[in-house]
Enzyme design. Structure first.
Site, PDB file in Angstrom:
ATOM      1  N   PHE A  76     -26.793  45.654  19.267  1.00 36.59           N
ATOM      2  CA  PHE A  76     -27.404  44.517  19.977  1.00 36.59           C
ATOM      3  C   PHE A  76     -28.277  43.646  19.083  1.00 36.59           C
ATOM      4  O   PHE A  76     -28.580  42.512  19.432  1.00 36.59           O
ATOM      5  CB  PHE A  76     -28.247  45.028  21.168  1.00 36.59           C
ATOM      6  N   LYS A 108     -15.476  44.608  19.656  1.00 36.71           N
ATOM      7  CA  LYS A 108     -16.198  45.048  20.849  1.00 36.71           C
ATOM      8  C   LYS A 108     -17.692  44.865  20.564  1.00 36.71           C
ATOM      9  O   LYS A 108     -18.332  45.696  19.937  1.00 36.71           O
ATOM     10  CB  LYS A 108     -15.921  46.518  21.199  1.00 36.71           C
ATOM     11  N   GLU A 151     -22.652  45.620  24.589  1.00 39.54           N
ATOM     12  CA  GLU A 151     -22.640  45.210  25.994  1.00 39.54           C
ATOM     13  C   GLU A 151     -23.961  44.549  26.393  1.00 39.54           C
ATOM     14  O   GLU A 151     -24.032  43.852  27.400  1.00 39.54           O
ATOM     15  CB  GLU A 151     -22.341  46.417  26.901  1.00 39.54           C
ATOM     16  N   SER A 196     -26.439  53.032  15.966  1.00 36.68           N
ATOM     17  CA  SER A 196     -27.354  54.146  15.688  1.00 36.68           C
ATOM     18  C   SER A 196     -26.616  55.298  14.992  1.00 36.68           C
ATOM     19  O   SER A 196     -25.401  55.446  15.124  1.00 36.68           O
ATOM     20  CB  SER A 196     -27.982  54.621  16.992  1.00 36.68           C
ATOM     21  N   CYS A 227     -32.452  46.982  11.280  1.00 38.76           N
ATOM     22  CA  CYS A 227     -32.176  48.191  10.497  1.00 38.76           C
ATOM     23  C   CYS A 227     -32.808  48.088   9.118  1.00 38.76           C
ATOM     24  O   CYS A 227     -32.852  49.054   8.383  1.00 38.76           O
ATOM     25  CB  CYS A 227     -30.671  48.400  10.366  1.00 38.76           C
ATOM     26  N   GLU A 243     -36.411  56.803  14.019  1.00 42.00           N
ATOM     27  CA  GLU A 243     -36.392  55.341  13.933  1.00 42.00           C
ATOM     28  C   GLU A 243     -37.044  54.799  15.217  1.00 42.00           C
ATOM     29  O   GLU A 243     -36.606  55.140  16.322  1.00 42.00           O
ATOM     30  CB  GLU A 243     -34.956  54.831  13.834  1.00 42.00           C
TER      31      GLU A 243
HETATM   32  P1  NAD Z   1     -25.968  51.897  19.608  1.00 45.64           P
HETATM   33  O1  NAD Z   1     -25.551  52.974  18.687  1.00 45.64           O
HETATM   34  O2  NAD Z   1     -26.580  52.267  20.904  1.00 45.64           O
HETATM   35  O3  NAD Z   1     -24.718  50.952  19.985  1.00 45.64           O
HETATM   36  C1  NAD Z   1     -23.890  50.400  18.977  1.00 45.64           C
HETATM   37  C2  NAD Z   1     -22.492  50.200  19.548  1.00 45.64           C
HETATM   38  O4  NAD Z   1     -21.937  51.471  19.885  1.00 45.64           O
HETATM   39  C3  NAD Z   1     -22.463  49.360  20.818  1.00 45.64           C
HETATM   40  O5  NAD Z   1     -21.349  48.501  20.773  1.00 45.64           O
HETATM   41  C4  NAD Z   1     -22.354  50.387  21.931  1.00 45.64           C
HETATM   42  O6  NAD Z   1     -21.654  49.902  23.052  1.00 45.64           O
HETATM   43  C5  NAD Z   1     -21.580  51.524  21.274  1.00 45.64           C
HETATM   44  N1  NAD Z   1     -21.987  52.855  21.768  1.00 45.64           N
HETATM   45  C6  NAD Z   1     -23.222  53.243  22.165  1.00 45.64           C
HETATM   46  N2  NAD Z   1     -23.211  54.547  22.518  1.00 45.64           N
HETATM   47  C7  NAD Z   1     -21.948  54.985  22.325  1.00 45.64           C
HETATM   48  C8  NAD Z   1     -21.311  56.257  22.493  1.00 45.64           C
HETATM   49  N3  NAD Z   1     -21.974  57.318  22.936  1.00 45.64           N
HETATM   50  N4  NAD Z   1     -20.001  56.363  22.195  1.00 45.64           N
HETATM   51  C9  NAD Z   1     -19.307  55.297  21.732  1.00 45.64           C
HETATM   52  N5  NAD Z   1     -19.867  54.067  21.560  1.00 45.64           N
HETATM   53  C10 NAD Z   1     -21.173  53.914  21.837  1.00 45.64           C
HETATM   54  O7  NAD Z   1     -26.945  50.929  18.767  1.00 45.64           O
HETATM   55  P2  NAD Z   1     -27.815  49.716  19.319  1.00 45.64           P
HETATM   56  O8  NAD Z   1     -28.964  50.254  20.094  1.00 45.64           O
HETATM   57  O9  NAD Z   1     -26.958  48.680  19.916  1.00 45.64           O
HETATM   58  O10 NAD Z   1     -28.349  49.114  17.923  1.00 45.64           O
HETATM   59  C11 NAD Z   1     -29.482  49.589  17.243  1.00 45.64           C
HETATM   60  C12 NAD Z   1     -29.124  50.567  16.154  1.00 45.64           C
HETATM   61  O11 NAD Z   1     -28.223  49.960  15.227  1.00 45.64           O
HETATM   62  C13 NAD Z   1     -30.329  50.991  15.332  1.00 45.64           C
HETATM   63  O12 NAD Z   1     -30.261  52.373  15.093  1.00 45.64           O
HETATM   64  C14 NAD Z   1     -30.185  50.211  14.041  1.00 45.64           C
HETATM   65  O13 NAD Z   1     -30.798  50.791  12.918  1.00 45.64           O
HETATM   66  C15 NAD Z   1     -28.706  50.184  13.895  1.00 45.64           C
HETATM   67  N6  NAD Z   1     -28.287  49.105  13.016  1.00 45.64           N
HETATM   68  C16 NAD Z   1     -27.872  49.439  11.770  1.00 45.64           C
HETATM   69  C17 NAD Z   1     -27.507  48.459  10.875  1.00 45.64           C
HETATM   70  C18 NAD Z   1     -27.069  48.826   9.498  1.00 45.64           C
HETATM   71  O14 NAD Z   1     -26.448  48.003   8.839  1.00 45.64           O
HETATM   72  N7  NAD Z   1     -27.351  50.031   9.035  1.00 45.64           N
HETATM   73  C19 NAD Z   1     -27.539  47.111  11.266  1.00 45.64           C
HETATM   74  C20 NAD Z   1     -27.953  46.796  12.562  1.00 45.64           C
HETATM   75  C21 NAD Z   1     -28.329  47.811  13.439  1.00 45.64           C
END
Ligand code: NAD
Length: 495
Positions: free
Chosen positions: A152, A176, A179, A229, A284, A384
């Site tokens: 997000f 994708k 959401e 994450s 991140c 984090e």
């Molecule tokens: P998230 O892991 O909750 O969601 C990321 C994506 O995965 C979304 O599209 C979501 O719909 C999907 N998703 C979530 N749970 C899932 C599951 N159980 N099974 C399959 N798909 C699933 O992350 P978020 O809260 O949207 O974003 C924040 C996180 O992203 C932080 O941890 C941040 O550090 C990380 N991030 C990392 C970078 C990087 O380059 N390292 C860059 C941006 C964000």
């Protein structure tokens, strides 16, 4: 109150509104209102998108790279023409300030600019006479259907880390987006359609776990780029690679900034404040931990605490713009507030407490917070936080500061503020992080360089951005060639 719009999906060049599916709310975090609904795609929707992307692949692959690049040049111009509209959409669904949204969109456009160079980027190697009369060359070919699953926190930039390069290399794509923030991704997808991508070359589905599972399971998906994450990144990497797919998965982070006693005070404080509280800490690459060495503490801590207190927090969907906006959801805001409490209970000293902040717009606000005397074993040090919380740790010398950083399981970014070339060189050499800053608060690499997370911040071999991105979205073919003079070596030769 506006009626929430149902976000469409985009499959085979058609915008479809899915009725009779579950939906997930999209908020304007500045006011807490639901502004849109994200449809939760099922395996059947995913199958439709992937099959169409697979059908579009052969023709797109045969399209010369220079013609594919021309689509991206038009896309880049459309992004520029619609820049402010995208920025406003981004701020409305994410909550970051307009200034921060401009950065988000600009970094994304730079990826498109990079991908426009694809005819040069795809160039291979050739050696004449690897043996007498035998030549050898490499070429790069696309993989097929590639998938992007995004978080997000950068609604414009992170999807653009992926598909401009994937498409430029001749792949077709299914995105994708998160959401929580589907609207910016869709606005940008419309521009890509206008730029002239043929039907099926680029597709967007929406959803959560079920949708992701279907993408992971589909036999026609060749590669997956994931950002999110760490637990999900690890799962996607393990499951995807077990099923024979190529996967790059960026995860969570804990980033550190060392302030040495000889550091220039004002730029170090500014670097830490902007790094920790920019985008409300939902980055991140947020510099969420300052490691203050020796006497630097007395030089920087009072101003750091005051700097955090002076950050103006408020709704970002109107003028005047604040310095910092809300968090993405109420639940996330409450989780971060709870973590501050846990930090205090575990012995951290609260220098600036953002929990008392009152903003009356109905949004998900939390003020900038500074926790001092944070120790390695505290929850705020291990997890984090992803919110506007700066941890301060104390170290006696550079050695122990580097040790603290290297004890973290993550490895995205680490910076040092110092006037000493020797200290900076030692830090750069020994620190366990993929992106290193010297007198820079947030050392996030830009489009032309790989985004090189280490440890639990990255799973895979080839990173996003730069030439590694091109390598990820292509496979190499080595051709070894020998030609005979007429008749020479022929089994039918009568000579
Ligand atoms: P998230 O892991 O909750 O969601 C990321 C994506 O995965 C979304 O599209 C979501 O719909 C999907 N998703 C979530 N749970 C899932 C599951 N159980 N099974 C399959 N798909 C699933 O992350 P978020 O809260 O949207 O974003 C924040 C996180 O992203 C932080 O941890 C941040 O550090 C990380 N991030 C990392 C970078 C990087 O380059 N390292 C860059 C941006 C964000």
């Amino acid at each position: 109150m506006t009626t929430p719009q149902l976000c469409p999906i985009f499959v085979n060049g058609e915008w479809q509104e899915l009725r009779n599916v579950e939906t997930s709310p999209v908020h304007n975090p500045s006011i807490g209102e639901v502004i849109a609904l994200t449809p939760m795609c099922t395996a059947a929707h995913v199958n439709d998108a992937v099959e169409n992307a697979a059908a579009a692949f052969p023709e797109w692959w045969e399209t010369p790279p220079v013609e594919r690049a021309r689509v991206l040049f038009r896309f880049k111009m459309l992004l520029e023409d619609n820049f402010e509209e995208i920025v406003r959409c981004n701020t409305r669904e994410h909550g970051k300030t307009l200034l921060e949204s401009r950065g988000d969109v600009r970094r994304g456009i730079e990826m498109v600019e990079f991908a426009c160079g694809v005819p040069s980027l795809l160039g291979g190697e050739a050696i004449e006479n690897v043996a007498r009369g035998i030549d050898c060359e490499t070429i790069r070919q696309p993989l097929g259907v590639c998938v992007g699953i995004t978080p997000f926190n950068f609604p414009a930039m992170v999807p653009l880390w992926m598909y401009p390069v994937a498409l430029a290399c001749g792949n077709t794509f299914v995105l994708k987006p998160s959401e929580k923030v589907p609207l910016t991704a869709m606005m940008i997808a419309r521009l890509l359609e206008q730029a002239g991508t043929p039907r099926g070359v680029f597709n967007v589905v929406h959803g959560g776990r079920e949708c992701v599972e279907a993408l992971l399971a589909h036999p026609k998906v060749s590669a997956i780029s994931f950002v999110g994450s760490t637990p999900v990144a690890r799962y996607i990497f393990e499951t995807g690679t077990r099923r024979g797919k190529r996967v790059q998965a960026n995860g969570s982070a804990k980033n550190f900034v060392i302030i040495m006693p000889d550091a220039d005070v004002e730029p170090s404080i500014r670097g830490v404040i902007e790094g920790a509280f920019g985008c409300a800490g939902e980055r991140c690459m947020a510099s969420s931990t300052a490691v203050v060495v020796g006497s630097a503490a007395k030089n920087v801590l009072p101003s750091m605490a005051a700097g955090a207190k002076n950050i103006r927090v408020g709704p970002t969907d109107r003028e005047p713009q604040p310095d910092m906006g809300p968090l993405i959801t109420r639940q996330h805001r409450d989780r971060v507030a709870q973590l501050i409490e846990t930090g205090a209970t575990e012995g951290a000293r609260i220098l600036t407490d953002g929990r008392a902040l009152q903003v009356n717009s109905g949004g998900f606000f939390l003020g900038a917070t500074v926790l001092d005397q944070v120790q390695n074993d505290m929850r705020v040090a291990r997890e984090e936080i992803f919110g506007p919380v700066l941890n301060v740790m104390r170290a006696n010398d550079l050695e122990s500061a580097i040790e603290t950083i290297n004890g973290s399981p993550y490895g995205n970014g680490a910076s040092i503020f110092t006037r000493s070339g020797k200290a900076a060189r030692e830090f750069k050499h020994r620190v366990k992080a993929g992106m290193v800053g010297i007198n820079i608060g947030v050392p996030a690499s830009m489009a032309w360089f790989p985004f090189t997370g280490w440890g639990d911040s990255f799973f895979g071999e080839l990173h996003m951005q730069g030439k590694e991105g091109v390598q990820f979205f292509t496979q190499q073919k080595v051709t070894t060639t020998r030609w005979f003079a007429e008749g020479e070596g022929s089994v039918w030769s009568t000579k």
